[in-house]
Design a protein around this motif. Sequence first.
Motif, mmCIF file in Angstrom:
data_model
loop_
_atom_site.group_PDB
_atom_site.id
_atom_site.type_symbol
_atom_site.label_atom_id
_atom_site.label_comp_id
_atom_site.label_asym_id
_atom_site.label_seq_id
_atom_site.Cartn_x
_atom_site.Cartn_y
_atom_site.Cartn_z
ATOM 1 N N LEU A 35 26.350 -21.691 5.307
ATOM 2 C CA LEU A 35 26.047 -20.597 4.407
ATOM 3 C C LEU A 35 25.090 -21.087 3.365
ATOM 4 O O LEU A 35 25.200 -22.192 2.894
ATOM 5 N N ALA A 36 24.223 -20.224 2.946
ATOM 6 C CA ALA A 36 23.358 -20.559 1.837
ATOM 7 C C ALA A 36 22.753 -19.298 1.302
ATOM 8 O O ALA A 36 22.632 -18.305 1.987
ATOM 9 N N CYS A 126 25.372 -20.486 16.468
ATOM 10 C CA CYS A 126 26.183 -20.172 15.290
ATOM 11 C C CYS A 126 27.045 -21.376 14.945
ATOM 12 O O CYS A 126 27.481 -22.104 15.841
ATOM 13 N N VAL A 127 27.278 -21.555 13.655
ATOM 14 C CA VAL A 127 28.186 -22.603 13.180
ATOM 15 C C VAL A 127 29.157 -21.963 12.197
ATOM 16 O O VAL A 127 28.877 -20.902 11.632
ATOM 17 N N GLU A 128 30.290 -22.618 11.996
ATOM 18 C CA GLU A 128 31.317 -22.045 11.125
ATOM 19 C C GLU A 128 32.076 -23.147 10.399
ATOM 20 O O GLU A 128 32.473 -24.136 11.002
ATOM 21 N N ASN A 129 32.278 -22.954 9.088
ATOM 22 C CA ASN A 129 33.168 -23.795 8.291
ATOM 23 C C ASN A 129 34.208 -22.869 7.683
ATOM 24 O O ASN A 129 33.868 -21.767 7.238
ATOM 25 N N LEU A 154 26.458 -27.447 7.482
ATOM 26 C CA LEU A 154 25.737 -27.023 6.275
ATOM 27 C C LEU A 154 24.243 -27.285 6.401
ATOM 28 O O LEU A 154 23.432 -26.531 5.878
ATOM 29 N N LEU A 155 23.887 -28.370 7.089
ATOM 30 C CA LEU A 155 22.487 -28.778 7.188
ATOM 31 C C LEU A 155 21.873 -28.477 8.554
ATOM 32 O O LEU A 155 20.823 -29.025 8.889
ATOM 33 N N GLU A 156 22.488 -27.590 9.320
ATOM 34 C CA GLU A 156 21.938 -27.213 10.635
ATOM 35 C C GLU A 156 20.585 -26.536 10.412
ATOM 36 O O GLU A 156 20.509 -25.466 9.813
ATOM 37 N N PHE A 173 32.623 -19.511 6.212
ATOM 38 C CA PHE A 173 31.160 -19.600 6.178
ATOM 39 C C PHE A 173 30.711 -19.519 7.622
ATOM 40 O O PHE A 173 31.124 -20.315 8.456
ATOM 41 N N PHE A 174 29.908 -18.515 7.955
ATOM 42 C CA PHE A 174 29.469 -18.272 9.329
ATOM 43 C C PHE A 174 27.948 -18.115 9.287
ATOM 44 O O PHE A 174 27.434 -17.234 8.607
ATOM 45 N N ALA A 175 27.237 -18.993 9.987
ATOM 46 C CA ALA A 175 25.766 -18.959 9.946
ATOM 47 C C ALA A 175 25.215 -19.008 11.357
ATOM 48 O O ALA A 175 25.761 -19.676 12.227
ATOM 49 N N CYS A 176 24.122 -18.286 11.565
ATOM 50 C CA CYS A 176 23.528 -18.193 12.900
ATOM 51 C C CYS A 176 22.008 -18.281 12.829
ATOM 52 O O CYS A 176 21.398 -18.025 11.803
#
Length: 177
Positions: A35-36, A126-129, A154-156, A173-176
């Motif tokens: 996430l950012a 997608c990544v998830e924390n 976080l740094l993907e 936190f879900f980012a794609c």
Amino acid sequence: MPARTAVPTLRARGVARQAAPFAALAGLLFAGPVLASDASLPAARLASAATHLSVEGRAGADTGLYVRKLALLINEYRSNRGLAPLELASELNELASEHSSQMAEQRRLSHDGFRERFDRARARLCVENVGVNFPHGEAQLDGWRASPGHHRNLLEPKVARMGIARSASFVTFFACG
């Protein structure tokens, strides 16, 4: 109390799963997305996104502030490492919100349903924390940075959009990309 967890990372062409240990720092956490938030985003847009991200917590305003601060911190962290900030995306906010609410209802951290969230995001990666019991965004980010799998997420560099949600003390936190 040390624990182990899988760090979800899914790619459209093939599935790559990684396992990474983590230490219970100020609470428990699991690795998954990124996430950012971009400091260049208009304040009104960021405030609107934070309001949308507010889900059942002790107080919706506190939850919105927590999420907004965490998003800013993540984008700042990425920017300081030469990475592009992540755009808050309403569809990813919704997926993160559903998952945080589910964890709060079950009173446990999990990545249950990650594959479904990935499929619904219609993304290539997608990544998830996830985390629980971190009193403020700074502590949550510090916990994720101290864990190799979470830190990687976080740094993907291939993710561009994120969603963050907090329900009670459970954060997703879900980012794609």
